[in-house]
Motif scaffolding. Structure first.
Motif, PDB file in Angstrom:
ATOM      1  N   ARG A 168      89.365  18.597 -11.307  1.00  0.00           N
ATOM      2  CA  ARG A 168      90.789  18.398 -11.604  1.00  0.00           C
ATOM      3  C   ARG A 168      91.573  19.693 -11.423  1.00  0.00           C
ATOM      4  O   ARG A 168      92.691  19.700 -10.887  1.00  0.00           O
ATOM      5  CB  ARG A 168      90.956  17.896 -13.037  1.00  0.00           C
ATOM      6  CG  ARG A 168      90.510  16.458 -13.245  1.00  0.00           C
ATOM      7  CD  ARG A 168      90.679  16.064 -14.711  1.00  0.00           C
ATOM      8  NE  ARG A 168      90.235  14.702 -14.966  1.00  0.00           N
ATOM      9  CZ  ARG A 168      90.979  13.622 -14.789  1.00  0.00           C
ATOM     10  NH1 ARG A 168      92.237  13.757 -14.338  1.00  0.00           N
ATOM     11  NH2 ARG A 168      90.511  12.424 -15.048  1.00  0.00           N
ATOM     12  N   GLY A 169      90.986  20.794 -11.889  1.00  0.00           N
ATOM     13  CA  GLY A 169      91.671  22.076 -11.763  1.00  0.00           C
ATOM     14  C   GLY A 169      91.851  22.502 -10.317  1.00  0.00           C
ATOM     15  O   GLY A 169      92.937  22.956  -9.923  1.00  0.00           O
ATOM     16  N   TYR A 170      90.801  22.357  -9.523  1.00  0.00           N
ATOM     17  CA  TYR A 170      90.907  22.719  -8.109  1.00  0.00           C
ATOM     18  C   TYR A 170      91.906  21.820  -7.383  1.00  0.00           C
ATOM     19  O   TYR A 170      92.710  22.292  -6.555  1.00  0.00           O
ATOM     20  CB  TYR A 170      89.535  22.603  -7.432  1.00  0.00           C
ATOM     21  CG  TYR A 170      88.525  23.616  -7.912  1.00  0.00           C
ATOM     22  CD1 TYR A 170      88.884  24.952  -8.117  1.00  0.00           C
ATOM     23  CD2 TYR A 170      87.195  23.249  -8.144  1.00  0.00           C
ATOM     24  CE1 TYR A 170      87.950  25.875  -8.564  1.00  0.00           C
ATOM     25  CE2 TYR A 170      86.261  24.171  -8.578  1.00  0.00           C
ATOM     26  CZ  TYR A 170      86.649  25.483  -8.789  1.00  0.00           C
ATOM     27  OH  TYR A 170      85.726  26.396  -9.219  1.00  0.00           O
ATOM     28  N   ALA A 171      91.871  20.511  -7.693  1.00  0.00           N
ATOM     29  CA  ALA A 171      92.785  19.585  -7.025  1.00  0.00           C
ATOM     30  C   ALA A 171      94.240  19.882  -7.386  1.00  0.00           C
ATOM     31  O   ALA A 171      95.147  19.738  -6.538  1.00  0.00           O
ATOM     32  CB  ALA A 171      92.433  18.140  -7.389  1.00  0.00           C
ATOM     33  N   ALA A 172      94.468  20.294  -8.625  1.00  0.00           N
ATOM     34  CA  ALA A 172      95.838  20.602  -9.045  1.00  0.00           C
ATOM     35  C   ALA A 172      96.414  21.773  -8.255  1.00  0.00           C
ATOM     36  O   ALA A 172      97.637  21.862  -8.064  1.00  0.00           O
ATOM     37  CB  ALA A 172      95.861  20.908 -10.542  1.00  0.00           C
ATOM     38  N   GLU A 173      95.559  22.671  -7.792  1.00  0.00           N
ATOM     39  CA  GLU A 173      96.027  23.807  -6.995  1.00  0.00           C
ATOM     40  C   GLU A 173      96.631  23.349  -5.667  1.00  0.00           C
ATOM     41  O   GLU A 173      97.391  24.083  -5.031  1.00  0.00           O
ATOM     42  CB  GLU A 173      94.867  24.775  -6.740  1.00  0.00           C
ATOM     43  CG  GLU A 173      94.307  25.445  -7.983  1.00  0.00           C
ATOM     44  CD  GLU A 173      95.325  26.345  -8.651  1.00  0.00           C
ATOM     45  OE1 GLU A 173      96.214  26.886  -7.940  1.00  0.00           O
ATOM     46  OE2 GLU A 173      95.248  26.508  -9.886  1.00  0.00           O
ATOM     47  N   PHE A 174      96.284  22.137  -5.252  1.00  0.00           N
ATOM     48  CA  PHE A 174      96.825  21.585  -4.005  1.00  0.00           C
ATOM     49  C   PHE A 174      97.814  20.449  -4.278  1.00  0.00           C
ATOM     50  O   PHE A 174      98.120  19.654  -3.387  1.00  0.00           O
ATOM     51  CB  PHE A 174      95.678  21.088  -3.107  1.00  0.00           C
ATOM     52  CG  PHE A 174      94.711  22.173  -2.717  1.00  0.00           C
ATOM     53  CD1 PHE A 174      95.021  23.062  -1.691  1.00  0.00           C
ATOM     54  CD2 PHE A 174      93.508  22.330  -3.385  1.00  0.00           C
ATOM     55  CE1 PHE A 174      94.137  24.068  -1.328  1.00  0.00           C
ATOM     56  CE2 PHE A 174      92.619  23.336  -3.031  1.00  0.00           C
ATOM     57  CZ  PHE A 174      92.934  24.212  -2.008  1.00  0.00           C
ATOM     58  N   GLN A 196      96.092  15.791   4.259  1.00  0.00           N
ATOM     59  CA  GLN A 196      96.256  16.792   5.303  1.00  0.00           C
ATOM     60  C   GLN A 196      96.741  18.125   4.734  1.00  0.00           C
ATOM     61  O   GLN A 196      96.737  19.142   5.444  1.00  0.00           O
ATOM     62  CB  GLN A 196      97.261  16.285   6.347  1.00  0.00           C
ATOM     63  CG  GLN A 196      96.805  15.006   7.045  1.00  0.00           C
ATOM     64  CD  GLN A 196      95.478  15.217   7.768  1.00  0.00           C
ATOM     65  OE1 GLN A 196      95.248  16.236   8.411  1.00  0.00           O
ATOM     66  NE2 GLN A 196      94.602  14.198   7.674  1.00  0.00           N
ATOM     67  N   ASP A 197      97.150  18.129   3.462  1.00  0.00           N
ATOM     68  CA  ASP A 197      97.629  19.366   2.841  1.00  0.00           C
ATOM     69  C   ASP A 197      96.489  20.219   2.302  1.00  0.00           C
ATOM     70  O   ASP A 197      96.703  21.361   1.892  1.00  0.00           O
ATOM     71  CB  ASP A 197      98.583  19.028   1.680  1.00  0.00           C
ATOM     72  CG  ASP A 197      99.846  18.334   2.176  1.00  0.00           C
ATOM     73  OD1 ASP A 197     100.254  18.598   3.326  1.00  0.00           O
ATOM     74  OD2 ASP A 197     100.405  17.525   1.405  1.00  0.00           O
ATOM     75  N   VAL A 198      95.282  19.662   2.294  1.00  0.00           N
ATOM     76  CA  VAL A 198      94.119  20.395   1.789  1.00  0.00           C
ATOM     77  C   VAL A 198      93.353  20.975   2.966  1.00  0.00           C
ATOM     78  O   VAL A 198      92.962  20.248   3.886  1.00  0.00           O
ATOM     79  CB  VAL A 198      93.198  19.460   0.971  1.00  0.00           C
ATOM     80  CG1 VAL A 198      91.995  20.230   0.449  1.00  0.00           C
ATOM     81  CG2 VAL A 198      93.970  18.823  -0.189  1.00  0.00           C
ATOM     82  N   PRO A 199      93.131  22.287   2.987  1.00  0.00           N
ATOM     83  CA  PRO A 199      92.407  22.915   4.095  1.00  0.00           C
ATOM     84  C   PRO A 199      90.992  22.350   4.250  1.00  0.00           C
ATOM     85  O   PRO A 199      90.407  21.810   3.306  1.00  0.00           O
ATOM     86  CB  PRO A 199      92.373  24.398   3.693  1.00  0.00           C
ATOM     87  CG  PRO A 199      93.505  24.565   2.740  1.00  0.00           C
ATOM     88  CD  PRO A 199      93.623  23.270   2.000  1.00  0.00           C
ATOM     89  N   ALA A 200      90.449  22.485   5.440  1.00  0.00           N
ATOM     90  CA  ALA A 200      89.121  21.941   5.738  1.00  0.00           C
ATOM     91  C   ALA A 200      88.046  22.543   4.837  1.00  0.00           C
ATOM     92  O   ALA A 200      87.120  21.847   4.393  1.00  0.00           O
ATOM     93  CB  ALA A 200      88.781  22.178   7.211  1.00  0.00           C
ATOM     94  N   LEU A 201      88.155  23.878   4.599  1.00  0.00           N
ATOM     95  CA  LEU A 201      87.168  24.527   3.729  1.00  0.00           C
ATOM     96  C   LEU A 201      87.189  23.915   2.331  1.00  0.00           C
ATOM     97  O   LEU A 201      86.134  23.634   1.746  1.00  0.00           O
ATOM     98  CB  LEU A 201      87.459  26.029   3.641  1.00  0.00           C
ATOM     99  CG  LEU A 201      86.579  26.836   2.681  1.00  0.00           C
ATOM    100  CD1 LEU A 201      85.109  26.725   3.087  1.00  0.00           C
ATOM    101  CD2 LEU A 201      87.015  28.300   2.635  1.00  0.00           C
TER     102      LEU A 201
END
Length: 373
Positions: A168-174, A196-201
């Motif tokens: 949840r924390g990582y997803a909130a950063e995007f 598409q807003d989340v980088p491939a890495l």
């Protein structure tokens, strides 16, 4: 069973195990030794005779200690309840000794000035000799295997909680968030994979965490299936599950973690052992009650409180058949969390009654307002 003149032993253990032993007729008569958990191989022995006078103070390695007790005539042995103490108790019982386990908090008052292994072993021996001392029943290997189900499930759930919080924390950063509940995590991971807003890495790392989450969920499902199987095979556990707010998991925990119900004189003693009664600060004839003691097993207590909270949730929205006048009046006067603890207290007392008598739960048999008796 060992007679009163036979040797006795005791094992203290808070981060260590201790043993005390005793011989008769000028030899060792009552006390015994300490195993330091730091090394897991050394025991400190403290022995007293029939007059409670020290006659033995020595250290033995684990193999030497086992040979020592194997050759010793049947005697009373006390072990401070700790990790591996039940295994040690079973082993010493197989040698013909009478083994007693003592809770660490009941030993602490007998520790004299200075904290060391020899002093702790002496304290165990002193505590063991008290006529009002309470002892912990020795668990069988099968009981410990069942308890392992509970601890493994708790560890897996804690790991899953940490992982979902991290996702949840990582997803909130995007800029991606999800509603509460673990069932929302899968949908959140699907949204991340297609965004598409989340980088491939980042998507690759989210996919790795998603795989870990699914593996954890599979492991939890397997453990809970075994727990449900154990519950269905236990007649008393099935009866306890009929109590409102308990359920299969709560009933299984009550059966696995509760010592023999006949050890408790009343339901109140049972709920006090579980840590659901107020602290007593009374003096001079004035009664002063504080917050609950939170003594006993934390997992068992938290499961009962969670079950009581779920019961109250239905009552507060007008659903369910457990909205007794006592409960409704209590909700008007007290905060919901405090009421949940009070209901958990009553549930524990009802559970003790069913375990002690073998009766089945009947809604009209023990009204919540009368369960304190």
């Amino acid at each position: 069973m060992a007679d009163d003149s036979a040797p006795r032993f005791s094992f203290p253990a808070i981060c260590r195990k201790k043993v005390t032993a005793a011989f008769d007729g000028g030899r060792l008569t009552s006390d015994g030794g300490v195993l330091l958990l730091a090394s897991k191989h050394v025991y400190q022995l403290h022995g007293v005779d029939a007059a409670e006078q020290p006659v033995l103070r020595k250290k033995l390695r684990r193999t030497d200690m086992m040979v020592f007790f194997e050759k010793l005539p049947p005697t009373a042995i006390a072990i401070e309840a700790c990790g591996a103490s039940h295994h040690l108790a079973r082993l010493l019982t197989s040698y013909g000794h009478e083994v007693k386990l003592i809770a660490p908090q009941l030993v602490k008052p007998y520790v004299k000035r200075g904290k060391n292994d020899a002093a702790d072993a002496e304290a165990i021996c002193e505590a063991m000799s008290r006529p009002t001392m309470r002892f912990v029943p020795v668990k069988t290997a099968e009981q410990q295997a069942a308890l392992m189900l509970v601890s493994v499930r708790e560890r897996l759930i804690c790991t899953r909680t940490r992982l979902t919080n991290a996702i949840r924390g990582y997803a909130a950063e995007f800029g991606l968030i999800a509603a509460q509940g673990t069932r929302r995590i899968t949908a959140l991971l699907d949204r991340v994979a297609t965004s598409q807003d989340v980088p491939a890495l980042a998507r690759m790392l989210f996919a790795s965490q998603g795989k870990e989450y699914r593996q954890l969920q599979e492991q939890i499902d397997e453990v809970e299936a075994e727990l449900a199987k154990w519950h269905r095979a236990n007649e008393c556990s099935r009866r306890l599950a009929e109590i409102p707010g308990v359920g299969p998991i709560g009933a299984s925990l009550l059966m696995m973690k509760t010592p023999a119900p006949e050890l408790f004189a009343s339901g109140r003693q049972f709920s006090a052992w579980m840590g659901l009664t107020p602290k007593d600060h009374s003096t001079g004839g004035k009664t002063r009650s504080g917050m609950i003691t939170r003594a006993g097993d934390e997992i068992l207590r938290s499961v009962l409180v969670a079950g009581a909270t779920a019961l109250l949730r239905h009552v507060r929205v007008g659903n369910g058949k457990n909205a007794t006048p006592w409960l409704l009046e209590l909700l008007k006067r007290k905060p919901p969390k405090l009421v949940a603890v009070a209901v958990a207290n009553k549930i524990a007392r009802i559970a003790w009654k069913l375990m002690a008598t073998g009766e089945r739960y009947r809604a009209n048999m023990v009204p919540l307002r009368d369960a304190a008796v």
